[in-house]
Design a protein around this motif. Structure first.
Motif, mmCIF file in Angstrom:
data_model
loop_
_atom_site.group_PDB
_atom_site.id
_atom_site.type_symbol
_atom_site.label_atom_id
_atom_site.label_comp_id
_atom_site.label_asym_id
_atom_site.label_seq_id
_atom_site.Cartn_x
_atom_site.Cartn_y
_atom_site.Cartn_z
ATOM 1 N N UNK A 38 0.822 -1.208 0.000
ATOM 2 C CA UNK A 38 0.000 0.000 0.000
ATOM 3 C C UNK A 38 0.851 1.250 0.000
ATOM 4 N N UNK A 39 0.317 2.318 -0.556
ATOM 5 C CA UNK A 39 1.046 3.581 -0.658
ATOM 6 C C UNK A 39 0.963 4.365 0.652
ATOM 7 N N UNK A 40 2.043 5.024 0.963
ATOM 8 C CA UNK A 40 2.070 5.979 2.074
ATOM 9 C C UNK A 40 2.530 7.333 1.527
ATOM 10 N N UNK A 41 3.850 7.564 1.449
ATOM 11 C CA UNK A 41 4.354 8.810 0.868
ATOM 12 C C UNK A 41 4.602 8.629 -0.627
ATOM 13 N N UNK A 42 4.351 9.695 -1.386
ATOM 14 C CA UNK A 42 4.733 9.648 -2.794
ATOM 15 C C UNK A 42 6.233 9.920 -2.898
ATOM 16 N N UNK A 43 6.812 9.632 -4.045
ATOM 17 C CA UNK A 43 8.252 9.809 -4.222
ATOM 18 C C UNK A 43 9.035 8.537 -4.026
ATOM 19 N N UNK A 44 8.371 7.441 -3.628
ATOM 20 C CA UNK A 44 9.024 6.145 -3.470
ATOM 21 C C UNK A 44 8.703 5.287 -4.690
ATOM 22 N N UNK A 45 9.745 4.777 -5.355
ATOM 23 C CA UNK A 45 9.574 3.916 -6.527
ATOM 24 C C UNK A 45 9.932 2.486 -6.145
ATOM 25 N N UNK A 46 9.134 1.514 -6.620
ATOM 26 C CA UNK A 46 9.375 0.108 -6.322
ATOM 27 C C UNK A 46 9.479 -0.660 -7.635
ATOM 28 N N UNK A 47 10.611 -1.343 -7.812
ATOM 29 C CA UNK A 47 10.862 -2.061 -9.060
ATOM 30 C C UNK A 47 10.531 -3.535 -8.964
ATOM 31 N N UNK A 48 10.934 -4.185 -7.885
ATOM 32 C CA UNK A 48 10.813 -5.643 -7.819
ATOM 33 C C UNK A 48 10.644 -6.087 -6.372
ATOM 34 N N UNK A 49 9.914 -7.188 -6.179
ATOM 35 C CA UNK A 49 9.768 -7.844 -4.893
ATOM 36 C C UNK A 49 10.300 -9.267 -5.015
ATOM 37 N N UNK A 50 10.956 -9.747 -3.972
ATOM 38 C CA UNK A 50 11.461 -11.118 -3.957
ATOM 39 C C UNK A 50 11.138 -11.742 -2.607
ATOM 40 N N UNK A 51 10.582 -12.938 -2.650
ATOM 41 C CA UNK A 51 10.418 -13.737 -1.439
ATOM 42 C C UNK A 51 11.552 -14.757 -1.413
ATOM 43 N N UNK A 52 12.453 -14.632 -0.424
ATOM 44 C CA UNK A 52 13.591 -15.544 -0.290
ATOM 45 C C UNK A 52 13.495 -16.329 0.992
ATOM 46 N N UNK A 53 13.930 -17.578 0.953
ATOM 47 C CA UNK A 53 13.801 -18.454 2.116
ATOM 48 C C UNK A 53 14.447 -17.843 3.348
ATOM 49 N N UNK A 54 13.695 -17.824 4.447
ATOM 50 C CA UNK A 54 14.220 -17.317 5.713
ATOM 51 C C UNK A 54 15.414 -18.153 6.150
ATOM 52 N N UNK A 55 16.465 -17.500 6.592
ATOM 53 C CA UNK A 55 17.648 -18.204 7.069
ATOM 54 C C UNK A 55 18.750 -18.299 6.048
ATOM 55 N N UNK A 56 18.453 -18.016 4.778
ATOM 56 C CA UNK A 56 19.484 -17.986 3.752
ATOM 57 C C UNK A 56 20.008 -16.560 3.579
ATOM 58 N N UNK A 57 21.174 -16.462 2.969
ATOM 59 C CA UNK A 57 21.839 -15.176 2.805
ATOM 60 C C UNK A 57 21.855 -14.795 1.333
ATOM 61 N N UNK A 58 21.187 -13.684 1.001
ATOM 62 C CA UNK A 58 21.064 -13.236 -0.376
ATOM 63 C C UNK A 58 21.889 -11.962 -0.571
ATOM 64 N N UNK A 59 22.742 -11.966 -1.591
ATOM 65 C CA UNK A 59 23.464 -10.761 -1.964
ATOM 66 C C UNK A 59 22.636 -9.987 -2.987
ATOM 67 N N UNK A 60 23.080 -8.775 -3.318
ATOM 68 C CA UNK A 60 22.417 -8.002 -4.361
ATOM 69 C C UNK A 60 22.415 -8.774 -5.676
#
Length: 624
Positions: free
Chosen positions: A179-201
């Motif tokens: 949901x939106x709150x403040x304008x000016x925030x851009x969102x490109x992608x969402x990722x669901x990654x397994x909890x407990x693993x380590x993800x780099x950029x």
């Protein structure tokens, strides 16, 4: 029971590390624009990146999107059951703190747009995130604005406690919403990654699986730099700054979590999570904890601005009482922050102003008494309330720009002495940001510290940071090192300074863009931090003189300005000052056990400075 639990845990970790388990819990990437966008969302493309952003609006809901038009809905298909963390690639606009918040659903499913409990508020995204590097993306990082960056939202407390997401074996397709709150925030992608693993950029950009062990990075060994010293070297505590905190610092100050607007952004809804974490660290390690801050002209609840004065005062009392009840063992409290620079008053035009309605100034200046007869009645009232609610804590005032010039120091001293005369003040906070100390001679800093010390209260450097970029705005370790070597000793060795708190040391620092961080994102130490450890450990600090504190002043009160000092054989100088810090009398002494003095002054309270070879202490003399 313990043995069984341990075996199960080991078995689970082994299973998760197997190729089959990693494939079953492969990360799920979702382009932000592929959801069902509410009417207030748009999906522009810039430099080859398509993203979502909300159309500007005059008002925002502080705890929920408010309407379906400000919601995006996704259908997410998972490869297997388990717990997943939510990652987002986003960009904060030029408005920084005014462009850096949104909501995500409190768990899966369709949410009610106007129900606070259905949503997790994510704020303060402007100073966190990761753009590159072989480090695990978590709730910290130091990326700033106008750049695409990743953050693990399931580890970042941006106003409410974060959550992970559980997928059951029979329900692999889930509905998820933001949901939106403040304008000016851009969102490109969402990722669901397994909890407990380590993800780099790199993992998140490519949608590849994270690792079962964290990337190899530098690990500081500790102990805290000021271990064994008579002064503390503390740190500010927040999500970006808490990594390896115990390896460097032995005092804790919350960065934003203790500000009233952070705790009670919505009336009677208290968010203590991050403040609890900071307080728990201090208690567990035995570090002094300083509450920052009760009263200020910024980051106050917007809802209090329009209440009647009597109701505002009642709410201030409730705020103090709530803090006192939850944290009964506070060591220090910054009762009023930046009183000289930022009044809690709409229309005030100080250095941080103008304070406009809705800006978070609080607007309760008059409820606390306004200027009143002293010019500072509102500050005095704040300290009177604090003394009632926190009888066992040290009460501090805090401000900036107060050791850069003699004029500023004298103005601050006037307020300090007003509080001291009423037994309301236990210590003096002096900020030390880079924009204050730059180009100010070290001798000037020390001289103005001595002026403030005439009030007889311990001094604390509360918010020290030193920038680390050159004239071309490039990161430059040599520039930062030279400035640390110039400024830090002037503060650390002053006998009245009892502790210094660094206002951040890692990326995510509020002056990240100016290079003020001391450790890099991979934890490696910049030159100034290497030097700082060596300097603090090697520098011998003078202990407080027991001989000076044994000196007795009598009679006190004095009927005519005459008084005697006994036990004074080791003193070198006696100085008497009024409450404005003006010198009334100075006497050079040498091996005199008893010293007789007479002050040709009016009735009132005076400060008697007792100097010896190790520094000075200050006593009080009342002339009737």
């Amino acid at each position: 029971m313990f043995r069984t639990s341990t075996l199960l845990t080991r078995a689970l970790l082994t299973l998760l590390g197997s190729p089959a388990a990693l494939a079953q819990n492969a990360p799920v990437s979702q382009q932000a624009e592929t959801g069902t966008l509410g009417a207030d969302w748009t999906s522009p493309t810039q430099a080859g990146v398509q993203y979502v952003t909300v159309t500007p609006t005059a008002t925002i809901n502080s705890q929920n999107p408010g309407t379906a038009a400000r919601v995006i809905t996704y259908s997410v298909a998972f490869p297997g059951a388990g717990s997943y963390d939510l990652y987002a690639r986003m960009r904060v606009g030029a408005g920084a703190a005014n462009d850096d918040s949104f909501f995500y659903g409190n768990g899966f499913g369709t949410k009610l747009p106007a129900d606070d409990t259905n949503w997790i508020t994510v704020n303060n995204l402007n100073s966190v995130g990761y753009t590159s590097g072989n480090v695990a993306v978590d709730g910290g990082g130091g990326a700033s604005n106008n750049v695409w960056k990743w953050i693990n939202l399931s580890k970042f407390n941006g106003g409410e406690a974060p959550v992970s997401f559980t997928v059951a074996a029979g329900s692999l397709t889930q509905t998820f919403q933001i949901g939106a709150r403040e304008d000016g925030l851009d969102i490109d992608k969402l990722v669901f990654g397994a909890t407990g693993l380590y993800f780099t950029v790199a993992n998140l950009d490519a949608g590849t699986q994270g690792a079962t062990t964290p990337p190899v990075v530098f690990t500081p060994a500790g102990p805290p730099l000021a271990t064994g010293k008579p002064k503390f070297l503390g740190g500010v505590y927040s999500q970006p700054q808490k990594t390896f905190f115990n390896a460097y610092f032995n005092q804790v100050t919350p960065e934003n979590a203790g500000k009233w607007g952070s705790v009670e952004g919505t009336r009677n809804q208290m968010n203590w999570t991050e403040l609890d974490s900071a307080y728990a660290l201090a208690r567990a390690k035995g570090y002094p904890f300083k509450m920052h801050t009760l009263i200020w002209g910024q980051q106050q609840p917007v809802w209090i601005e329009t209440l009647p004065a009597a109701e505002q005062l009642a709410e201030i009392n409730e705020w103090f009482a709530a803090v006192a009840q939850r944290y009964p063992n506070l060591d220090q409290i910054e009762v009023v922050n930046e009183a000289l620079n930022d009044l809690p008053l709409n229309g005030s035009t100080g250095p941080n102003g103008p304070n406009t309605p809705g800006s978070g100034a609080g607007n309760y200046y008059e409820a606390l008494g306004g200027a009143g007869a002293t010019g500072w009645d509102w500050v005095i009232k704040s300290f009177q309330l604090a003394r009632q609610h926190f009888p066992n804590a040290q009460l501090l005032i805090n401000d900036y720009g107060v050791i850069t010039t003699a004029t500023n120091a004298q103005r601050y001293l006037t307020l300090i002495n007003l509080l001291t005369a009423r037994n309301l003040l236990d210590g003096v906070g002096i900020q030390g940001h880079a924009f204050e100390t730059r180009n100010i001679p070290a001798a000037t800093l020390q001289a103005n510290l001595s002026v403030l010390a005439t009030a007889g209260k311990p001094l604390y450097i509360t918010e020290l940071d030193i920038d680390g970029v050159n004239s071309a705005n490039q990161l430059d370790d040599a520039v930062q090192l030279a400035e640390y070597q110039r400024v830090f000793p002037a503060l650390w060795t002053h006998p009245a300074v009892k502790g210094i708190t660094l206002w951040g040391y890692r990326p995510g620092h509020w002056r990240t863009a100016q290079g003020a961080f001391l450790a890099n994102a991979d934890n490696t130490e910049r030159s100034a931090l290497v030097w700082l450890r060596s300097y603090v450990q090697a520098t011998v600090l003078a202990a407080k003189s027991a001989r000076a504190t044994a000196v007795h002043i009598f009679p006190n009160p004095s009927a005519d300005g005459r008084f005697t000092l006994s036990g004074a054989s080791h003193l070198t100088t006696v100085r008497v000052l009024d409450l404005q810090g003006r010198l009334v009398q100075e006497r050079l002494v040498n091996r005199q056990e008893t010293i007789n003095l007479q002050l040709p002054v009016a009735a009132g309270l005076y400060l008697v400075q007792l100097h010896d070879a190790q520094g000075f202490t200050t006593g009080k003399l009342l002339v009737e």
